[in-house]
Design a protein around this motif. Structure first.
Motif, PDB file in Angstrom:
ATOM      1  N   ALA A 159      -8.648   1.651   1.195  1.00 18.39           N
ATOM      2  CA  ALA A 159      -8.401   0.520   0.366  1.00 18.39           C
ATOM      3  C   ALA A 159      -7.032   0.117  -0.057  1.00 18.39           C
ATOM      4  O   ALA A 159      -6.597  -0.754  -0.212  1.00 18.39           O
ATOM      5  CB  ALA A 159      -9.348   0.939  -0.727  1.00 18.39           C
ATOM      6  N   ASN A 160      -6.334   1.390  -0.476  1.00 15.55           N
ATOM      7  CA  ASN A 160      -4.896   1.004  -0.916  1.00 15.55           C
ATOM      8  C   ASN A 160      -4.110   0.620   0.471  1.00 15.55           C
ATOM      9  O   ASN A 160      -3.306  -0.257   0.065  1.00 15.55           O
ATOM     10  CB  ASN A 160      -4.545   2.659  -1.158  1.00 15.55           C
ATOM     11  CG  ASN A 160      -4.863   3.064  -2.559  1.00 15.55           C
ATOM     12  OD1 ASN A 160      -5.564   2.127  -3.275  1.00 15.55           O
ATOM     13  ND2 ASN A 160      -4.704   4.265  -2.901  1.00 15.55           N
ATOM     14  N   ARG A 161      -4.392   0.914   1.382  1.00 14.10           N
ATOM     15  CA  ARG A 161      -3.628   0.451   2.717  1.00 14.10           C
ATOM     16  C   ARG A 161      -3.943  -1.173   2.766  1.00 14.10           C
ATOM     17  O   ARG A 161      -3.113  -1.966   3.000  1.00 14.10           O
ATOM     18  CB  ARG A 161      -4.014   1.139   4.050  1.00 14.10           C
ATOM     19  CG  ARG A 161      -3.150   2.361   4.052  1.00 14.10           C
ATOM     20  CD  ARG A 161      -3.173   3.007   5.444  1.00 14.10           C
ATOM     21  NE  ARG A 161      -4.541   3.139   5.776  1.00 14.10           N
ATOM     22  CZ  ARG A 161      -5.047   4.683   5.497  1.00 14.10           C
ATOM     23  NH1 ARG A 161      -4.270   5.420   4.974  1.00 14.10           N
ATOM     24  NH2 ARG A 161      -6.338   5.143   6.116  1.00 14.10           N
ATOM     25  N   LEU A 162      -5.221  -1.696   2.567  1.00 14.72           N
ATOM     26  CA  LEU A 162      -5.754  -3.007   2.729  1.00 14.72           C
ATOM     27  C   LEU A 162      -5.058  -3.806   1.556  1.00 14.72           C
ATOM     28  O   LEU A 162      -4.237  -4.863   1.585  1.00 14.72           O
ATOM     29  CB  LEU A 162      -7.179  -3.091   2.315  1.00 14.72           C
ATOM     30  CG  LEU A 162      -7.683  -4.392   2.304  1.00 14.72           C
ATOM     31  CD1 LEU A 162      -7.627  -5.284   3.750  1.00 14.72           C
ATOM     32  CD2 LEU A 162      -9.172  -4.504   1.986  1.00 14.72           C
ATOM     33  N   VAL A 163      -4.843  -3.282   0.361  1.00 11.32           N
ATOM     34  CA  VAL A 163      -4.003  -3.989  -0.886  1.00 11.32           C
ATOM     35  C   VAL A 163      -2.678  -3.990  -0.262  1.00 11.32           C
ATOM     36  O   VAL A 163      -2.112  -5.064  -0.799  1.00 11.32           O
ATOM     37  CB  VAL A 163      -4.229  -3.100  -2.120  1.00 11.32           C
ATOM     38  CG1 VAL A 163      -3.423  -3.562  -3.196  1.00 11.32           C
ATOM     39  CG2 VAL A 163      -5.788  -3.234  -2.496  1.00 11.32           C
ATOM     40  N   SER A 164      -2.190  -3.080   0.208  1.00 12.80           N
ATOM     41  CA  SER A 164      -0.634  -3.192   0.509  1.00 12.80           C
ATOM     42  C   SER A 164      -0.454  -4.094   1.646  1.00 12.80           C
ATOM     43  O   SER A 164       0.578  -4.860   1.513  1.00 12.80           O
ATOM     44  CB  SER A 164      -0.199  -1.766   0.875  1.00 12.80           C
ATOM     45  OG  SER A 164      -0.383  -0.621   0.024  1.00 12.80           O
ATOM     46  N   LEU A 165      -1.286  -4.260   2.747  1.00 12.54           N
ATOM     47  CA  LEU A 165      -1.041  -5.123   3.520  1.00 12.54           C
ATOM     48  C   LEU A 165      -1.198  -6.541   3.023  1.00 12.54           C
ATOM     49  O   LEU A 165      -0.485  -7.655   3.192  1.00 12.54           O
ATOM     50  CB  LEU A 165      -2.189  -5.161   4.524  1.00 12.54           C
ATOM     51  CG  LEU A 165      -2.025  -3.724   5.621  1.00 12.54           C
ATOM     52  CD1 LEU A 165      -3.203  -3.726   6.614  1.00 12.54           C
ATOM     53  CD2 LEU A 165      -0.820  -3.679   6.460  1.00 12.54           C
ATOM     54  N   ILE A 166      -2.101  -6.776   2.206  1.00  8.07           N
ATOM     55  CA  ILE A 166      -2.397  -8.120   1.757  1.00  8.07           C
ATOM     56  C   ILE A 166      -1.065  -8.591   0.676  1.00  8.07           C
ATOM     57  O   ILE A 166      -0.573  -9.650   0.785  1.00  8.07           O
ATOM     58  CB  ILE A 166      -3.487  -8.105   0.545  1.00  8.07           C
ATOM     59  CG1 ILE A 166      -4.790  -8.195   1.604  1.00  8.07           C
ATOM     60  CG2 ILE A 166      -3.705  -9.728  -0.122  1.00  8.07           C
ATOM     61  CD1 ILE A 166      -6.159  -8.055   0.941  1.00  8.07           C
ATOM     62  N   GLU A 167      -0.628  -7.467  -0.139  1.00 12.22           N
ATOM     63  CA  GLU A 167       0.543  -7.760  -0.852  1.00 12.22           C
ATOM     64  C   GLU A 167       1.569  -8.145  -0.185  1.00 12.22           C
ATOM     65  O   GLU A 167       2.690  -9.039  -0.671  1.00 12.22           O
ATOM     66  CB  GLU A 167       0.823  -6.528  -1.716  1.00 12.22           C
ATOM     67  CG  GLU A 167      -0.156  -6.252  -3.019  1.00 12.22           C
ATOM     68  CD  GLU A 167       0.220  -5.127  -3.618  1.00 12.22           C
ATOM     69  OE1 GLU A 167       0.891  -4.317  -3.149  1.00 12.22           O
ATOM     70  OE2 GLU A 167      -0.512  -5.018  -4.840  1.00 12.22           O
ATOM     71  N   ARG A 168       1.963  -7.606   1.221  1.00 16.51           N
ATOM     72  CA  ARG A 168       3.023  -7.733   1.887  1.00 16.51           C
ATOM     73  C   ARG A 168       3.069  -9.165   2.374  1.00 16.51           C
ATOM     74  O   ARG A 168       3.939  -9.762   2.621  1.00 16.51           O
ATOM     75  CB  ARG A 168       3.128  -6.889   3.106  1.00 16.51           C
ATOM     76  CG  ARG A 168       3.752  -5.249   2.562  1.00 16.51           C
ATOM     77  CD  ARG A 168       4.270  -4.719   3.946  1.00 16.51           C
ATOM     78  NE  ARG A 168       3.072  -4.393   4.912  1.00 16.51           N
ATOM     79  CZ  ARG A 168       2.540  -3.138   4.735  1.00 16.51           C
ATOM     80  NH1 ARG A 168       2.704  -2.375   3.776  1.00 16.51           N
ATOM     81  NH2 ARG A 168       1.652  -3.086   5.741  1.00 16.51           N
TER      82      ARG A 168
END
Length: 678
Positions: A189-198
């Protein structure tokens, strides 16, 4: 943006020419370029009409601005949806931890809380997968983000959720299976949030770049529009202004360049045509000005002559003197050597020589009176003066033509004297040289003849008016004499006849009776004569009516034993003019004279009220009369007839009211519509 062909031609043709046009746009160029494009070279409407250029330019600018604004709005919407996705993706960690907490609490008897938390996490994953345009909420359109989301979804549905359900079914034991898988799910989930933020950071950078680009495009577009508008409007207007300035400086060889086919191109063509016409006109302007000045001078002389003649003819004077002065002035105006004024006799139609100037005595003696057909001067009509050439006259021509030719005259101009379609005569001008009268001179002669005709007609009308006034006054004098002196003289004649008979019979007693009657009749006739003379000599000025009324009342009191009262009131009415005052006074005098002679009254009341309507009333308590009998007598009762006639002159209403033995009343009412201010 692409400039128009007109501006492109101006820019690409010659940069130095453009710089010169900017500094001093209006320059003097040689011949005009062709108004239309070369044959076979089509010109688009964009090149011909400024309105088309403005519409195209505005449309392009609007489309570009709307496209860039739409792009920024799309980026903003994407950022808003991505932000909501970050929030929901981040909430997956919180939901997973909430499920773990619920599993721990389920050991104490609260299994329903686990189901609720699981349901919420499923709903969150469903919203991230399906999106929500109303919020808005959606995952960015990126393959890596969607792949990571699938891994997160698979981790939940394939491992973590079954572990949670297994631990819940195991009872009160420790949720070891779920807790073992939870850290891996949180990392995903953290990796998903990071991708959306980038991805959102990248779109934010694009939004800033688009805003900067929009500002830059706005600046560049504004400069381009200003430049195009300058080329399309300001530069042509400046060229026109400079051309007008050169025309004001009388540089009529100035021409404007015609390098476009739009409205300003046509305007420049029209300007060049106008300047060419001005140049052609200015070349002979001096001659035209001189001719026009001479024409205006002649017209001014004619107007001055007409004004002087009209003012002169309106002055009083004898007809012969007026005609002589008129002839002298006309001869001086047309530089004539002689002239005559002849009038037409209404009885026989012959021409009578009234005045002449510069004519030989033989002609004036022989032509005092002659038929119009025997005289060249009788050939003028009311429509237009006639010019006769006498040098080539035949022997059988009119006698006057022969006499004039023998006297040395070469030309004769004859004009009719006319007023209101009535010909009063003719006047003629005689020249010892050839003379042609221009149309303006012919019109002037015709107008002068009409002025003289009006003057003669006015003098005839004035004479007729005097005759009419004398006739009316004679009629009134005759009526007054008939009403007073004639009756007294008739009585005296009868008494003298009786006296003659008594003297023939020697009857002294009858003689002694008749003599006092004769003396009384003579005295009464003498008083009547004095009263008539006083009435005829009465003259009133403005505001003198009251004094004249008081004098008339005082004279009645001296001549009669009746008691007279006067009520004179000036209210809101203006004073009467002298002629109306005199007629009112005559009516009062006649009414009091009738009362004194016939009424045998003891009391008389005179009322004068000067209000909006003027009212005069005379009442007495005498013997009165029968109105029917008076009406049957008609004009034989001269006193009443005189009063009625004077009332008609005033446009007033005269009322006679009486009855035998009940007195009489005479009332004169002058309405406001008929009265005139003094």
């Amino acid at each position: 943006m692409t400039p128009s062909p007109d501006s492109a031609a101006g820019t690409a043709g010659s940069a130095g020419a453009q710089a010169a046009a900017t500094a001093s746009p209006a320059v003097s160029l040689p011949a005009d370029p062709p108004a239309d494009p070369p044959s076979g070279a089509p010109v688009a409407p964009f090149q011909r009409r400024l309105s088309t250029r403005i519409v195209v330019l505005s449309t392009v600018a609007l489309a570009l601005v709307l496209a860039m604004i739409s792009g920024t709005l799309w980026l903003s919407w994407q950022l808003e949806g991505g932000g909501a996705a970050i929030n929901d993706a981040g909430s997956l960690r919180m939901r997973a931890n909430a499920v773990a907490i619920a599993l721990w609490e389920a050991r104490t008897g609260m299994p329903a809380q686990v189901d609720a938390e699981v349901r919420q996490l499923d709903e969150t994953l469903g919203e991230l997968r399906d999106g929500d345009p109303a919020r808005p909420l959606f995952l960015p359109a990126d393959a890596g983000i969607h792949a990571q989301f699938e891994r997160v979804s698979a981790a939940w549905t394939g491992a973590l959720k079954p572990a949670a359900l297994h631990d819940l079914a195991a009872g009160t034991g420790e949720p070891s299976s779920y807790m073992a898988l939870l850290p891996g799910f949180v990392d995903e989930a953290n990796r998903l949030v990071s991708l959306i933020e980038r991805e959102n950071a990248r779109k934010t950078a694009w939004l800033r770049i688009s805003q900067v680009a929009l500002a830059a495009v706005s600046c560049v577009g504004t400069m381009a529009i200003v430049y195009l508008l300058y080329q399309w409007f300001v530069a042509p207007v400046q060229r026109l202004q400079d051309g007008l300035a050169r025309i004001e400086a009388r540089e009529f060889d100035t021409r404007l360049p015609v390098d476009t086919y739009d409205e300003f191109g046509h305007l420049a063509q029209g300007f060049n045509r106008m300047v060419a016409e001005l140049q052609a006109l200015y070349q002979d302007l001096a001659a035209r000005v001189d001719a026009k000045t001479a024409q205006l001078a002649a017209q001014n002389r004619e107007l001055a002559t007409l004004y002087e003649m009209a003012a002169f003819l309106n002055t009083p004077g004898a007809t012969e003197s007026v005609c002589r002065d008129f002839l002298t002035r006309v001869m001086r105006e047309f530089d004539a050597d002689g002239g005559t004024v002849r009038v037409v006799s209404p009885e026989d139609g012959n021409l009578h020589l009234l005045v002449s100037e510069g004519m030989p005595d033989a002609i004036t003696r022989a032509e005092q009176c002659m038929p119009a057909a025997d005289c060249t001067c009788g050939g003028a009509s009311a429509e237009e003066p006639v010019v006769f050439a006498l040098r080539g006259a035949r022997q059988d021509d009119a006698t006057l033509a022969q006499r004039c030719r023998k006297a040395g005259f070469v030309s004769v101009v004859v004009s009719a004297i006319v007023a209101q379609n009535e010909t009063f005569g003719t006047f003629s001008l005689h020249f010892r040289r050839e003379r042609e009268i221009p149309p303006s001179g012919v019109q002037l002669l015709q107008t002068l003849g009409r002025h003289l005709g009006v003057a003669l007609m006015n003098r005839r009308l004035v004479a007729l008016g005097r005759q009419l006034a004398v006739s009316e006054e004679r009629n009134l004098v005759a009526q007054g004499l008939h009403d007073s002196i004639a009756q007294g003289l008739s009585f005296l004649k009868m008494q003298v006849h009786l006296l003659d008979g008594a003297a023939a019979r020697g009857d002294l007693d009858e003689v002694r009776e008749i003599v006092p009657l004769l003396a009384g009749g003579v005295e009464e006739s003498y008083d009547d004569v004095r009263e008539l003379l006083l009435n005829f000599r009465t003259k009133l000025g403005p505001g003198k009516l009251r004094l004249a009324v008081e004098d008339t009342v005082a004279r009645f009191r001296r001549q009669s034993d009746a008691e007279l009262t006067l009520d004179y009131r000036d209210e809101d009415g203006p004073p009467l003019p002298p002629d109306q005052q005199l007629q009112v006074l005559f009516v009062l005098q006649e009414a009091l004279s009738n009362t004194r002679k016939h009424a045998e009254a003891l009391h008389v009341h005179v009322s004068v009220v000067n209000g909006r309507d003027f009212r005069l009333a005379v009442e007495d308590d005498g013997s009165g009369y029968d109105p029917v009998e008076i009406a049957s007598r008609g004009e034989s009762h001269v006193g009443f007839h005189i009063m009625l006639e004077r009332a008609r002159r005033l446009a007033a209403v005269l009322t006679l009211d009486s009855a035998p033995g009940r007195g009489a009343r005479v009332e004169l009412v002058l309405p406001a519509a008929s009265r005139m201010a003094a």
